[in-house]
Design a protein around this motif. Structure first.
Motif, PDB file in Angstrom:
ATOM      1  N   HIS A 165     -28.830 -12.788  59.578  1.00  0.00           N
ATOM      2  CA  HIS A 165     -29.451 -11.806  58.684  1.00  0.00           C
ATOM      3  C   HIS A 165     -28.392 -10.921  58.029  1.00  0.00           C
ATOM      4  N   ALA A 166     -27.321 -10.609  58.763  1.00  0.00           N
ATOM      5  CA  ALA A 166     -26.248  -9.801  58.197  1.00  0.00           C
ATOM      6  C   ALA A 166     -25.572 -10.534  57.045  1.00  0.00           C
ATOM      7  N   MET A 167     -25.338 -11.845  57.218  1.00  0.00           N
ATOM      8  CA  MET A 167     -24.728 -12.614  56.135  1.00  0.00           C
ATOM      9  C   MET A 167     -25.667 -12.699  54.937  1.00  0.00           C
ATOM     10  N   GLU A 168     -26.944 -12.873  55.176  1.00  0.00           N
ATOM     11  CA  GLU A 168     -27.899 -12.928  54.069  1.00  0.00           C
ATOM     12  C   GLU A 168     -27.872 -11.627  53.269  1.00  0.00           C
ATOM     13  N   ARG A 169     -27.825 -10.503  53.963  1.00  0.00           N
ATOM     14  CA  ARG A 169     -27.776  -9.216  53.269  1.00  0.00           C
ATOM     15  C   ARG A 169     -26.482  -9.063  52.471  1.00  0.00           C
ATOM     16  N   ARG A 170     -25.358  -9.380  53.110  1.00  0.00           N
ATOM     17  CA  ARG A 170     -24.060  -9.246  52.445  1.00  0.00           C
ATOM     18  C   ARG A 170     -23.973 -10.165  51.231  1.00  0.00           C
ATOM     19  N   LEU A 171     -24.476 -11.380  51.373  1.00  0.00           N
ATOM     20  CA  LEU A 171     -24.423 -12.336  50.277  1.00  0.00           C
ATOM     21  C   LEU A 171     -25.298 -11.884  49.120  1.00  0.00           C
ATOM     22  N   ASP A 172     -26.478 -11.386  49.431  1.00  0.00           N
ATOM     23  CA  ASP A 172     -27.371 -10.886  48.374  1.00  0.00           C
ATOM     24  C   ASP A 172     -26.732  -9.711  47.636  1.00  0.00           C
ATOM     25  N   SER A 222     -15.662 -18.834  51.308  1.00  0.00           N
ATOM     26  CA  SER A 222     -15.083 -19.400  52.536  1.00  0.00           C
ATOM     27  C   SER A 222     -13.723 -20.029  52.255  1.00  0.00           C
ATOM     28  N   ILE A 223     -13.567 -20.636  51.072  1.00  0.00           N
ATOM     29  CA  ILE A 223     -12.278 -21.213  50.701  1.00  0.00           C
ATOM     30  C   ILE A 223     -11.258 -20.104  50.471  1.00  0.00           C
ATOM     31  N   VAL A 224     -11.674 -19.053  49.781  1.00  0.00           N
ATOM     32  CA  VAL A 224     -10.785 -17.911  49.548  1.00  0.00           C
ATOM     33  C   VAL A 224     -10.341 -17.319  50.882  1.00  0.00           C
ATOM     34  N   GLU A 225     -11.278 -17.212  51.822  1.00  0.00           N
ATOM     35  CA  GLU A 225     -10.956 -16.657  53.147  1.00  0.00           C
ATOM     36  C   GLU A 225      -9.859 -17.461  53.827  1.00  0.00           C
ATOM     37  N   LYS A 226      -9.952 -18.785  53.759  1.00  0.00           N
ATOM     38  CA  LYS A 226      -8.987 -19.645  54.437  1.00  0.00           C
ATOM     39  C   LYS A 226      -7.666 -19.738  53.683  1.00  0.00           C
ATOM     40  N   GLU A 227      -7.679 -19.503  52.380  1.00  0.00           N
ATOM     41  CA  GLU A 227      -6.461 -19.588  51.577  1.00  0.00           C
ATOM     42  C   GLU A 227      -5.690 -18.277  51.540  1.00  0.00           C
ATOM     43  N   THR A 228      -6.306 -17.192  51.971  1.00  0.00           N
ATOM     44  CA  THR A 228      -5.690 -15.876  51.811  1.00  0.00           C
ATOM     45  C   THR A 228      -4.702 -15.587  52.926  1.00  0.00           C
ATOM     46  N   GLY A 229      -3.432 -15.477  52.549  1.00  0.00           N
ATOM     47  CA  GLY A 229      -2.417 -15.068  53.513  1.00  0.00           C
ATOM     48  C   GLY A 229      -2.144 -13.583  53.433  1.00  0.00           C
ATOM     49  N   HIS A 230      -2.522 -12.984  52.319  1.00  0.00           N
ATOM     50  CA  HIS A 230      -2.294 -11.548  52.114  1.00  0.00           C
ATOM     51  C   HIS A 230      -3.490 -10.984  51.370  1.00  0.00           C
ATOM     52  N   ALA A 231      -4.032  -9.881  51.873  1.00  0.00           N
ATOM     53  CA  ALA A 231      -5.275  -9.343  51.314  1.00  0.00           C
ATOM     54  C   ALA A 231      -5.178  -9.049  49.821  1.00  0.00           C
ATOM     55  N   SER A 232      -4.003  -8.626  49.364  1.00  0.00           N
ATOM     56  CA  SER A 232      -3.862  -8.262  47.959  1.00  0.00           C
ATOM     57  C   SER A 232      -3.947  -9.468  47.030  1.00  0.00           C
ATOM     58  N   ASP A 233      -3.767 -10.686  47.577  1.00  0.00           N
ATOM     59  CA  ASP A 233      -3.833 -11.906  46.761  1.00  0.00           C
ATOM     60  C   ASP A 233      -5.241 -12.464  46.626  1.00  0.00           C
ATOM     61  N   ARG A 234      -6.178 -11.914  47.403  1.00  0.00           N
ATOM     62  CA  ARG A 234      -7.511 -12.505  47.490  1.00  0.00           C
ATOM     63  C   ARG A 234      -8.181 -12.633  46.114  1.00  0.00           C
ATOM     64  N   GLY A 235      -8.118 -11.582  45.317  1.00  0.00           N
ATOM     65  CA  GLY A 235      -8.773 -11.602  44.015  1.00  0.00           C
ATOM     66  C   GLY A 235      -8.178 -12.627  43.079  1.00  0.00           C
ATOM     67  N   GLN A 236      -6.829 -12.780  43.079  1.00  0.00           N
ATOM     68  CA  GLN A 236      -6.178 -13.758  42.206  1.00  0.00           C
ATOM     69  C   GLN A 236      -6.458 -15.186  42.655  1.00  0.00           C
ATOM     70  N   ILE A 237      -6.484 -15.397  43.974  1.00  0.00           N
ATOM     71  CA  ILE A 237      -6.791 -16.735  44.476  1.00  0.00           C
ATOM     72  C   ILE A 237      -8.190 -17.150  44.036  1.00  0.00           C
ATOM     73  N   ALA A 238      -9.139 -16.239  44.153  1.00  0.00           N
ATOM     74  CA  ALA A 238     -10.487 -16.534  43.669  1.00  0.00           C
ATOM     75  C   ALA A 238     -10.452 -16.801  42.166  1.00  0.00           C
ATOM     76  N   GLY A 239      -9.626 -16.040  41.433  1.00  0.00           N
ATOM     77  CA  GLY A 239      -9.513 -16.236  39.993  1.00  0.00           C
ATOM     78  C   GLY A 239      -8.976 -17.598  39.634  1.00  0.00           C
ATOM     79  N   VAL A 240      -8.017 -18.101  40.420  1.00  0.00           N
ATOM     80  CA  VAL A 240      -7.479 -19.442  40.183  1.00  0.00           C
ATOM     81  C   VAL A 240      -8.575 -20.489  40.316  1.00  0.00           C
ATOM     82  N   ALA A 253     -14.836  -8.870  51.825  1.00  0.00           N
ATOM     83  CA  ALA A 253     -13.854  -8.867  50.748  1.00  0.00           C
ATOM     84  C   ALA A 253     -13.784 -10.213  50.050  1.00  0.00           C
ATOM     85  N   SER A 254     -13.874 -11.299  50.808  1.00  0.00           N
ATOM     86  CA  SER A 254     -13.837 -12.630  50.201  1.00  0.00           C
ATOM     87  C   SER A 254     -15.113 -12.913  49.422  1.00  0.00           C
ATOM     88  N   LEU A 255     -16.240 -12.432  49.904  1.00  0.00           N
ATOM     89  CA  LEU A 255     -17.491 -12.585  49.155  1.00  0.00           C
ATOM     90  C   LEU A 255     -17.382 -11.897  47.800  1.00  0.00           C
TER      91      LEU A 255
END
Length: 343
Positions: A191-198, A221-239, A298-300
């Motif tokens: 239920h927590a994931m459903e709320r966060r995803l919504d 989930s892919i962004v989560e596994k690819e992220t080595g540094h939190a500051s890169d998360r947004g750019q990785i998703a952008g790629v 953050a990855s969501l």
């Protein structure tokens, strides 16, 4: 005659007053002793005791359970206290922790309020469902009601038949009372994931190529596994969003590793990238069929609102951060520099 009768009545009244005063004194003494006892810490066999009250237990049974748990007092006195308080029938079933300093008064308050002892289990961002089940299985305070169930049976029991379990349980710390069921904990995480995803989906970028909240979950989930540094998360998703827009394959190693399952030995080889599975984003276009892990908040958010970038490629610098490139030539130079050690 009358004076004698009057004197006899005076004697009787005096005797009654004496008896009454005696009874009042006794009652006051008993009341004082009871008040003193109610405020005194109960003696216990250890500094912390576990008390389990089964549903339907009578006040007398509760008093006996307290004594059996290691509280060194006559259970009859506890029972009388429960009865005289008028709250004996309000005691709630559950698992309680009794600590040094617990008095009869505070004990009853704890039992009436249902202040159960709580345990905690942690689900970590980036874990797979298999890792979550392993964490649950080794928790000695949970009731292991899913141990013999398949993933599909668990999802059926949670009211999500046909839905893959992977990625559906939000990573967080969950408290529970001792003896709670595994299904109850998983239901809360679901239920927590459903709320966060919504919440994340409601904030998606207007031009996102993602077609549904579930696709957002997969990408997160892919962004989560690819992220080595939190500051890169947004750019990785952008790629990945850039690649989806132009029809490029995602070509992300974590999906290949996930598709290999237990066959992955820690080394990803070229032949692994060429071996087709439903999760191999080198051999198949688009998103994989399911998430590959549990993403955090953050990855969501990165998946639905990626950082604007012209990059289509990235490679790890070896320090947890990534180098982003807008074209293949620059990417190859970055790979040569950071992976092969070239200049």
């Amino acid at each position: 005659m009358i004076p004698d009768l009057f004197h006899r009545m005076q004697k009787v009244v005096r005797r009654l007053l004496i008896v009454l005063l005696f009874l009042v004194a006794v009652a006051a003494a008993v009341g004082g002793a009871a008040a003193w006892w109610l405020g005194q810490p109960l003696r216990m066999s250890s500094p912390s005791l576990e008390l389990e009250i089964e549903p339907g237990t009578s006040p007398r049974g509760v008093a006996q359970a307290v004594a059996d748990a290691g509280v060194q007092t006559d259970p009859r006195w506890l029972y009388y206290w429960f009865r005289l308080s008028g709250q004996g029938r309000q005691i709630r079933a559950g698992n309680y922790e009794l600590t040094a300093g617990t008095t009869p008064r505070s004990l009853l308050q704890k039992l009436v309020r249902g202040e159960e002892s709580l345990r905690a289990i942690i689900f970590v961002e980036g874990w797979t469902f298999r890792q979550m089940r392993a964490q649950i299985a080794k928790d000695e305070f949970l009731k292991h009601d899913t141990a013999a169930m398949t993933e599909a049976q668990i999802m059926d029991a949670l009211g999500k038949p046909g839905l893959a379990a992977e990625g559906m349980f939000f990573p967080d710390t969950y408290t529970y009372a001792k003896g709670s069921s595994e299904l109850a904990v998983l239901r809360r995480a679901l239920h927590a994931m459903e709320r966060r995803l919504d919440e994340a989906w409601a904030q998606r970028a207007a031009d996102t190529p993602l077609q549904s909240p579930y696709e957002a979950l997969i990408l997160a989930s892919i962004v989560e596994k690819e992220t080595g540094h939190a500051s890169d998360r947004g750019q990785i998703a952008g790629v990945f969003i850039n690649r989806m827009r132009v029809g490029m394959r995602l070509q992300t190693d974590p999906t290949v590793i996930y598709g290999m399952g237990e066959a992955f030995d820690g080394n990803l080889r070229r032949r692994d990238l060429q071996t087709d599975t439903p999760w191999n984003t080198y051999t198949r276009a688009g998103l994989p069929p399911t998430p590959i892990a549990v993403p955090g908040k953050a990855s969501l958010m990165a998946a639905v609102r990626p950082e604007p970038t012209k990059a289509y490629y990235f490679v790890s610098r070896g320090d947890g951060t990534s180098h982003f490139s807008p074209n293949l030539d620059e990417h190859n130079r970055a790979v040569n520099r950071y992976i092969r050690g070239g200049n």
